[in-house]
Design a protein around this motif. Structure first.
Motif, PDB file in Angstrom:
ATOM      1  N   VAL A  11      40.371 -14.811   7.522  1.00  0.00           N
ATOM      2  CA  VAL A  11      39.938 -14.020   6.376  1.00  0.00           C
ATOM      3  C   VAL A  11      38.541 -13.520   6.688  1.00  0.00           C
ATOM      4  N   ALA A  12      38.325 -12.262   6.459  1.00  0.00           N
ATOM      5  CA  ALA A  12      36.999 -11.689   6.663  1.00  0.00           C
ATOM      6  C   ALA A  12      36.620 -10.886   5.425  1.00  0.00           C
ATOM      7  N   ASN A  13      35.421 -11.090   4.959  1.00  0.00           N
ATOM      8  CA  ASN A  13      34.900 -10.244   3.891  1.00  0.00           C
ATOM      9  C   ASN A  13      34.423  -8.950   4.519  1.00  0.00           C
ATOM     10  N   TRP A  14      34.714  -7.856   3.881  1.00  0.00           N
ATOM     11  CA  TRP A  14      34.232  -6.594   4.417  1.00  0.00           C
ATOM     12  C   TRP A  14      33.917  -5.634   3.280  1.00  0.00           C
ATOM     13  N   ILE A  15      33.028  -4.748   3.569  1.00  0.00           N
ATOM     14  CA  ILE A  15      32.628  -3.705   2.630  1.00  0.00           C
ATOM     15  C   ILE A  15      32.681  -2.398   3.403  1.00  0.00           C
ATOM     16  N   GLY A  16      33.249  -1.403   2.792  1.00  0.00           N
ATOM     17  CA  GLY A  16      33.311  -0.100   3.428  1.00  0.00           C
ATOM     18  C   GLY A  16      32.988   0.984   2.420  1.00  0.00           C
ATOM     19  N   ILE A  17      32.667   2.112   2.933  1.00  0.00           N
ATOM     20  CA  ILE A  17      32.379   3.267   2.084  1.00  0.00           C
ATOM     21  C   ILE A  17      33.486   4.275   2.300  1.00  0.00           C
ATOM     22  N   VAL A  18      34.040   4.749   1.206  1.00  0.00           N
ATOM     23  CA  VAL A  18      35.120   5.726   1.267  1.00  0.00           C
ATOM     24  C   VAL A  18      34.720   6.989   0.517  1.00  0.00           C
ATOM     25  N   ALA A  19      35.426   8.048   0.816  1.00  0.00           N
ATOM     26  CA  ALA A  19      35.202   9.332   0.151  1.00  0.00           C
ATOM     27  C   ALA A  19      36.551   9.826  -0.362  1.00  0.00           C
ATOM     28  N   PRO A  20      36.528  10.709  -1.321  1.00  0.00           N
ATOM     29  CA  PRO A  20      37.792  11.223  -1.850  1.00  0.00           C
ATOM     30  C   PRO A  20      38.622  11.921  -0.768  1.00  0.00           C
ATOM     31  N   ALA A  21      39.939  11.839  -0.921  1.00  0.00           N
ATOM     32  CA  ALA A  21      40.827  12.569  -0.007  1.00  0.00           C
ATOM     33  C   ALA A  21      40.439  14.041  -0.031  1.00  0.00           C
ATOM     34  N   GLY A  22      40.489  14.644   1.130  1.00  0.00           N
ATOM     35  CA  GLY A  22      40.166  16.064   1.224  1.00  0.00           C
ATOM     36  C   GLY A  22      38.696  16.358   1.455  1.00  0.00           C
ATOM     37  N   THR A  23      37.865  15.315   1.550  1.00  0.00           N
ATOM     38  CA  THR A  23      36.449  15.548   1.844  1.00  0.00           C
ATOM     39  C   THR A  23      36.342  16.189   3.219  1.00  0.00           C
ATOM     40  N   PRO A  24      35.594  17.268   3.346  1.00  0.00           N
ATOM     41  CA  PRO A  24      35.486  17.937   4.654  1.00  0.00           C
ATOM     42  C   PRO A  24      34.961  16.987   5.737  1.00  0.00           C
ATOM     43  N   GLN A  25      35.501  17.130   6.936  1.00  0.00           N
ATOM     44  CA  GLN A  25      35.122  16.256   8.049  1.00  0.00           C
ATOM     45  C   GLN A  25      33.633  16.324   8.335  1.00  0.00           C
ATOM     46  N   ALA A  26      33.020  17.494   8.146  1.00  0.00           N
ATOM     47  CA  ALA A  26      31.574  17.618   8.389  1.00  0.00           C
ATOM     48  C   ALA A  26      30.786  16.682   7.470  1.00  0.00           C
ATOM     49  N   ILE A  27      31.236  16.526   6.247  1.00  0.00           N
ATOM     50  CA  ILE A  27      30.558  15.630   5.312  1.00  0.00           C
ATOM     51  C   ILE A  27      30.810  14.181   5.713  1.00  0.00           C
ATOM     52  N   ILE A  28      32.028  13.859   6.101  1.00  0.00           N
ATOM     53  CA  ILE A  28      32.349  12.506   6.579  1.00  0.00           C
ATOM     54  C   ILE A  28      31.463  12.162   7.775  1.00  0.00           C
ATOM     55  N   ASP A  29      31.353  13.098   8.715  1.00  0.00           N
ATOM     56  CA  ASP A  29      30.532  12.865   9.911  1.00  0.00           C
ATOM     57  C   ASP A  29      29.069  12.658   9.554  1.00  0.00           C
ATOM     58  N   SER A  59      34.849   4.281  13.379  1.00  0.00           N
ATOM     59  CA  SER A  59      35.088   5.691  13.051  1.00  0.00           C
ATOM     60  C   SER A  59      35.881   5.726  11.750  1.00  0.00           C
ATOM     61  N   SER A  60      35.926   6.874  11.110  1.00  0.00           N
ATOM     62  CA  SER A  60      36.696   6.962   9.869  1.00  0.00           C
ATOM     63  C   SER A  60      38.173   6.676  10.135  1.00  0.00           C
ATOM     64  N   ALA A  61      38.687   7.098  11.276  1.00  0.00           N
ATOM     65  CA  ALA A  61      40.086   6.826  11.614  1.00  0.00           C
ATOM     66  C   ALA A  61      40.312   5.327  11.821  1.00  0.00           C
ATOM     67  N   ALA A  62      39.402   4.663  12.518  1.00  0.00           N
ATOM     68  CA  ALA A  62      39.531   3.224  12.755  1.00  0.00           C
ATOM     69  C   ALA A  62      39.424   2.449  11.444  1.00  0.00           C
ATOM     70  N   GLY A  64      40.178   3.593   8.480  1.00  0.00           N
ATOM     71  CA  GLY A  64      41.415   3.860   7.753  1.00  0.00           C
ATOM     72  C   GLY A  64      42.533   2.949   8.234  1.00  0.00           C
ATOM     73  N   ALA A  65      42.668   2.814   9.534  1.00  0.00           N
ATOM     74  CA  ALA A  65      43.699   1.937  10.098  1.00  0.00           C
ATOM     75  C   ALA A  65      43.433   0.478   9.715  1.00  0.00           C
ATOM     76  N   TYR A  66      42.177   0.077   9.724  1.00  0.00           N
ATOM     77  CA  TYR A  66      41.805  -1.286   9.356  1.00  0.00           C
ATOM     78  C   TYR A  66      42.190  -1.578   7.912  1.00  0.00           C
ATOM     79  N   THR A  67      41.876  -0.655   6.998  1.00  0.00           N
ATOM     80  CA  THR A  67      42.196  -0.891   5.593  1.00  0.00           C
ATOM     81  C   THR A  67      43.705  -0.938   5.367  1.00  0.00           C
ATOM     82  N   VAL A  68      44.458  -0.105   6.066  1.00  0.00           N
ATOM     83  CA  VAL A  68      45.923  -0.137   5.954  1.00  0.00           C
ATOM     84  C   VAL A  68      46.447  -1.503   6.415  1.00  0.00           C
ATOM     85  N   ALA A  69      45.920  -1.996   7.533  1.00  0.00           N
ATOM     86  CA  ALA A  69      46.350  -3.297   8.050  1.00  0.00           C
ATOM     87  C   ALA A  69      45.967  -4.430   7.092  1.00  0.00           C
TER      88      ALA A  69
END
Length: 86
Positions: A11-29, A59-62, A64-69
């Motif tokens: 078990v690992a505690n984690w905190i992440g920051i998310v943005a609404p779906a459709g947020t432009p990649q430039a803003i995510i970056d 990365s945002s992709a990593a 995303g995959a982590y949260t799905v898992a």
């Protein structure tokens, strides 16, 4: 937990920051860049150490995959454990 006779327990505690779906990649970056800079600041790094935490950059992709898992893992725990919200 392994020493207590519960092998494979993780078990690992984690905190992440998310943005609404459709947020432009430039803003995510830009958010990723700025948050990484904040994590690198001596004050924030010291606070992480004081709390026994280790910042992990993904990365945002990593992330995303982590949260799905994580969701799949805990869904299984809830289902197999018969856990119900009260």
């Amino acid at each position: 937990m392994a020493e207590a006779g519960v092998p494979g327990y993780e078990v690992a505690n984690w905190i992440g920051i998310v943005a609404p779906a459709g947020t432009p990649q430039a803003i995510i970056d830009k958010l990723h860049q700025e948050i990484s800079a904040i994590q690198d600041s001596p004050e924030v790094a010291q606070q992480f150490v004081a709390e026994g935490a280790e910042p992990m950059r993904m990365s945002s992709a990593a992330f995303g995959a982590y949260t799905v898992a994580e969701m799949a893992k805990w869904e299984r725990v809830v289902r197999e454990g018969g856990i119900k919200a009260e």
